[in-house]
Motif scaffolding. Structure first.
Motif, PDB file in Angstrom:
ATOM      1  N   CYS A 161      -6.101  -3.302   1.167  1.00 32.61           N
ATOM      2  CA  CYS A 161      -5.111  -2.530   2.160  1.00 32.61           C
ATOM      3  C   CYS A 161      -5.753  -2.844   3.827  1.00 32.61           C
ATOM      4  O   CYS A 161      -6.846  -2.386   3.999  1.00 32.61           O
ATOM      5  CB  CYS A 161      -4.202  -1.167   2.287  1.00 32.61           C
ATOM      6  SG  CYS A 161      -3.261  -0.801   3.664  1.00 32.61           S
ATOM      7  N   CYS A 182       0.612  -1.396  -0.397  1.00 32.58           N
ATOM      8  CA  CYS A 182      -0.440   0.257   0.044  1.00 32.58           C
ATOM      9  C   CYS A 182       0.801   1.341  -0.330  1.00 32.58           C
ATOM     10  O   CYS A 182       2.485   1.008   0.543  1.00 32.58           O
ATOM     11  CB  CYS A 182      -0.436  -0.115   1.436  1.00 32.58           C
ATOM     12  SG  CYS A 182      -1.928   1.846   1.426  1.00 32.58           S
ATOM     13  N   CYS A 234      -5.869   0.945   5.713  1.00 30.74           N
ATOM     14  CA  CYS A 234      -6.419   1.844   5.745  1.00 30.74           C
ATOM     15  C   CYS A 234      -7.888   1.513   4.871  1.00 30.74           C
ATOM     16  O   CYS A 234      -8.380   2.705   4.064  1.00 30.74           O
ATOM     17  CB  CYS A 234      -5.778   2.871   4.935  1.00 30.74           C
ATOM     18  SG  CYS A 234      -5.253   2.743   3.226  1.00 30.74           S
ATOM     19  N   GLU A 292       0.321   4.030   0.874  1.00 31.55           N
ATOM     20  CA  GLU A 292       0.186   5.197   2.154  1.00 31.55           C
ATOM     21  C   GLU A 292       0.168   4.234   3.406  1.00 31.55           C
ATOM     22  O   GLU A 292       0.582   4.980   4.791  1.00 31.55           O
ATOM     23  CB  GLU A 292      -1.404   5.294   2.522  1.00 31.55           C
ATOM     24  CG  GLU A 292      -1.795   5.659   0.866  1.00 31.55           C
ATOM     25  CD  GLU A 292      -1.844   7.774   1.244  1.00 31.55           C
ATOM     26  OE1 GLU A 292      -2.183   8.523   2.180  1.00 31.55           O
ATOM     27  OE2 GLU A 292      -0.858   8.209   0.624  1.00 31.55           O
ATOM     28  N   CYS A 293       0.270   2.785   3.714  1.00 35.21           N
ATOM     29  CA  CYS A 293       1.087   1.935   4.209  1.00 35.21           C
ATOM     30  C   CYS A 293       2.067   1.162   4.129  1.00 35.21           C
ATOM     31  O   CYS A 293       2.165   0.812   3.620  1.00 35.21           O
ATOM     32  CB  CYS A 293      -0.026   0.986   5.027  1.00 35.21           C
ATOM     33  SG  CYS A 293      -2.363   3.008   5.004  1.00 35.21           S
TER      34      CYS A 293
HETATM   35 ZN    ZN Z   1      -3.270   1.891   3.118  1.00 36.66          ZN
END
Ligand code: ZN
Ligand code: ADP
Length: 770
Positions: free
Chosen positions: A505, A487, A508, A489-490
């Motif tokens: 994910c 991911c 998130c 973002e993560c």
């Molecule tokens: Zn994520």
């Protein structure tokens, strides 16, 4: 910016009493209320007008005039005089019939505020359900319609001729003994409301408004059950509990350690029975996940004659239901409350007993401010209330167990199942060997487990297969460069969900189509690896095409009642195999299940957390407890790549003491809980260096004047090093005593300012180090 602010909670009486507001004359002598204004965190003094003298108490929620508006505030102190010089404005009115924070819960709030370092205002906010806080006393209402006067024969004749619907309603009332709810009349006659209006005017009927309770169990039936004759072990434990109930003031907390199926719940029920006889109330905490209809039914059935006086609080209630259940407690119409974590704040008065079932469950810890642990609060609340508390578990937390060993708690043990059966036979399957043996044909279902399931199918018995990871595959990895699809973002690998054909994910929730080639090197040779419940289900359906199979995880259980319906099907033996995540590991009691398979026992073991072994042991023990609850003997298969790890070996022999002893020894040497308290400080930001720098600065400030006995850690990236686009760093502090460390932390943070975009959090007695 700090997440909850460390704002100074000093009292600033009567700051804004200069202007505005409606001033009513108050009779003198009714005293002064110091209140905490909910919105502003101001502490101000108000006069209690004579007419409210009877209703303003400690913990009352009140309306007060503030800067020309009406503000909501909580009475936190009652005073004879105020240090404010001017004339005090009066309290406007009181919300609710009694204090919304009865004495003990107000004290509890103060304790939480100091221990977890969270402003009192925020603690009080957490203690009330949203629907109660924002829309208090918004009950549903209905009209009660009663016959006031029989029409004469003449009038009947006229009505039937010229106003047949009016006549019909009067007849319906007659048929129903002269009264009915308006909503019931409307079921048969949609226009009933306006017709009733006419009948009221003519004087035939009376109409009065009544409150309607939203009862989450209105469609359930409860068959009364009688207390069971206790086994020898149960009697001994019960004897002890009763003794403590007689002298509650001296009672230490009791740890009830009983293997699954040893009859702990029966002890709770009988103890509550005794508490009710003493005209006191009882509070029962259960983990959200085991707050099943089955659990509630056991309580409602045992106390069937007063089942209306049982209130239930959990997250699946509608806002309206939660509101009504809460007010039922508030108004003194409940003497048993059963609920999940936040039920520890239930405004029960006259408390006689607190019970925490499955006290080791990590879900008792709240993961936002105030980060309280409901089990610990249960002990604190019981102490404040002067009543006993029972903590029950088949696998006690090492914190509670150590307390029992050192004599801070009483230890009550149930070592046998009530049905006299031995615990199920546990077999370990070494998946390393399985992998070597099968090579290409490797599957998540080992040959041994496959045979065992087949045998159950042949015998018409049921199996549960357990895998603590949802989704289909765990990761999409490039065979060329080894990069896994993550991911953005993560910092976690994306999980492939086949039904949606998406990578998801689990942190998130981001979804995307799987790429056709490696996003790092462009090689088309990317491959899905690993197993989630979805893939396990597909494999098992292929291996056992005739079997009736269902999967239970958060993906399949989105619809309300879906879990209940699936479990009912399984219970009535319309399913052969249940596959699922830990949703099925808890508290369910299925007599025909003789086989439990743990498909991958290593998932919890490999977490970077000092409690990883404890979690694994607890999970395996819980899961094993699902097998052989009925007539036939149960069998458990644990598939693992680490067959010799202590957690797995001790779980295999259901040896809690053995496990606890060696694990406690390690914790002692490493200075981990229960021998220390941990405080986890986190900094997160979209810019990694900002978060890291802020934490380093905080650490260096903390090192100055660090209280004795505190072990400061080093700032480092969290195991989950990025989530929701924010980089995460943490610092773990350990200390034998919490208070000095927390005060030091509070002082240090009050002197610091953090950049706007850096979020600082702190977690006292952290349960998750991710
Ligand atoms: Zn994520
Ligand atoms: P635990 O909470 O420890 O898992 P339960 O209270 O659920 O155990 O008891 C397991 C089963 O044994 C239940 O079906 C319960 O009705 C039954 N049971 C409990 N106590 C007794 C008893 N004294 N005699 C007979 N059956 C009992």
């Amino acid at each position: 910016m700090s997440e909850s602010g460390t704002s100074k909670e000093t009292s600033q009486p009567a700051l804004f009493h200069g202007e505005g507001g409606e001033v009513r004359e108050s009779s003198p002598g009714a005293g002064i209320a110091r209140v905490l204004v909910e919105e502003t965190a101001l502490e101000l003094d108000y006069a209690i007008p004579g007419e409210l003298a009877e209703r303003v108490h400690l913990g009352s929620r009140v309306h007060v005039p503030l800067q020309g508006r009406r503000a909501i505030a909580v009475v936190i102190q009652l005073l004879k005089e105020s240090s404010y010089e001017g004339r005090l404005k009066p309290v406007h009115d009181v919300i609710g019939t009694r204090p919304m924070f009865p004495g003990a819960t107000l004290d509890l709030a103060r304790w939480i505020s100091a221990y977890y370092l969270c402003p009192l205002r925020q603690v009080l906010r957490t203690m009330l359900p949203e629907a109660v806080r924002t829309k208090p006393e918004s009950f549903l209402s209905d009209s009660h319609i009663a016959l006031a006067r029989e029409p004469t024969a003449d009038e009947w004749a006229k009505l039937r001729k010229s106003a047949p619907i009016q006549a019909r309603i009067l007849e319906m009332l007659q048929e129903r003994g002269g009264e009915s709810a308006l909503s019931d009349l409307r079921k048969d006659l949609p226009r009933a409301t306006s017709i009733v209006h006419v009948l009221v005017r003519k004087g035939y009927v009376n109409r009065s408004e009544v409150r309607v309770e939203r009862d989450p169990f209105s469609d359930e039936e409860f068959v009364a059950t009688a207390p069971l004759t206790l086994t020898k072990e149960q009697s001994a434990a019960m004897h002890h509990v009763l003794e403590r109930l007689e002298r509650p003031a001296e009672a230490k907390p009791m740890l009830l350690h009983g293997v699954t199926g040893s009859g702990k719940t029966e002890i709770y029920l009988q103890a509550i029975g005794r508490v009710l006889e003493k005209a006191k109330t009882a509070l029962v905490l259960v983990p959200e996940i085991s707050l099943t209809p089955q659990t509630i039914e056991r309580f409602k059935s045992r106390f069937a004659e007063r089942r209306q006086r049982i209130a239930v609080l959990h997250s699946h209630l509608s806002d309206g239901e939660r509101h009504d259940e809460w007010f039922k407690i508030h108004e003194g119409r409940a003497d048993i409350v059963i609920g999940a974590r936040s039920a520890i704040f239930a405004p029960l008065e006259n408390l006689g007993l607190v019970i925490v079932d499955e006290e080791h469950e990590p879900s008792y810890k709240q993961d936002e401010n105030p980060r309280y642990h409901a089990r610990d609060l249960a002990v604190v609340r019981a102490k404040i209330e002067g009543c006993p508390v029972i903590l029950g578990s088949a696998t006690p937390s090492l914190e509670s167990y150590e307390n029992a060993k050192t004599g801070k708690y009483d230890l009550l043990q149930l070592t046998k199942r009530t049905d006299g059966k031995s615990l199920p036979l546990v077999r370990i399957v070494d998946m390393r060997l399985e992998k070597r043996r099968t090579k290409e044909g490797f599957s998540i279902l080992s040959e041994k487990l496959r045979l065992a399931v087949q045998q159950r199918l042949d015998n018409g018995e049921q199996s549960i297969l357990f895998l603590n990871r949802r989704g289909f595959n765990t990761a999409l990895t490039c065979l060329q460069c080894g990069v896994t699809c993550q991911c953005p973002e993560c910092a976690v690998a994306l999980t492939f969900h086949k039904t949606e054909e998406r990578l998801i994910c689990h942190v998130c929730g981001m979804r995307k189509l799987p790429p056709r080639k490696c996003e790092a090197c462009g090689d088309p040779g990317i491959q899905f690896g690993g197993w989630g419940t979805e893939r396990a289900e597909q494999t098992i359906r292929t291996v056992f095409p005739q079997a009736r199979i269902a999967r239970v995880d958060t993906d399949t259980m989105q619809r309300k009642n879906q879990l209940r319906d699936t479990l009912r099907l399984f219970r009535s033996q319309k399913l052969d195999i249940l596959i699922g995540t830990q949703m099925i590991a808890k508290g369910l009691d299925f007599p025909n299940v003789t086989l439990v398979g743990v498909l991958n026992a290593d998932l919890a073991l490999n977490l970077p957390d000092f409690r990883a072994a404890e979690r694994t042991f607890q999970l395996l023990t819980q899961v094993a407890g699902r097998a052989g609850r009925g007539e036939r003997k149960g069998e458990v298969f644990i598939q693992t790549y680490a067959p010799h790890s202590p957690a797995i070996q001790f779980a295999r022999h259901a040896d809690f003491e053995g496990f606890a002893e060696q694990e406690l020894e390690q914790r002692r040497v490493m200075h981990y809980p229960p021998f220390t308290h941990v405080v986890l400080i986190g900094c997160r930001s979209r810019v990694a260096s900002h978060a890291e720098f802020a934490l380093q600065t905080l650490q260096s400030r903390l090192l100055k004047g660090l209280p004795e006995g505190v072990r400061p850690g080093e700032p480092c990236p969290c195991p989950l090093s990025k989530a929701h686009g924010q980089y995460r760093f943490q610092l773990l502090l350990r200390s034998e005593k919490v208070r000095p460390l927390v005060s030091h932390l509070q002082r240090t943070m009050a002197e610091m300012t953090f950049p706007e975009e850096v979020i600082v959090t702190w977690d006292v007695d952290a349960m998750s180090l991710m």
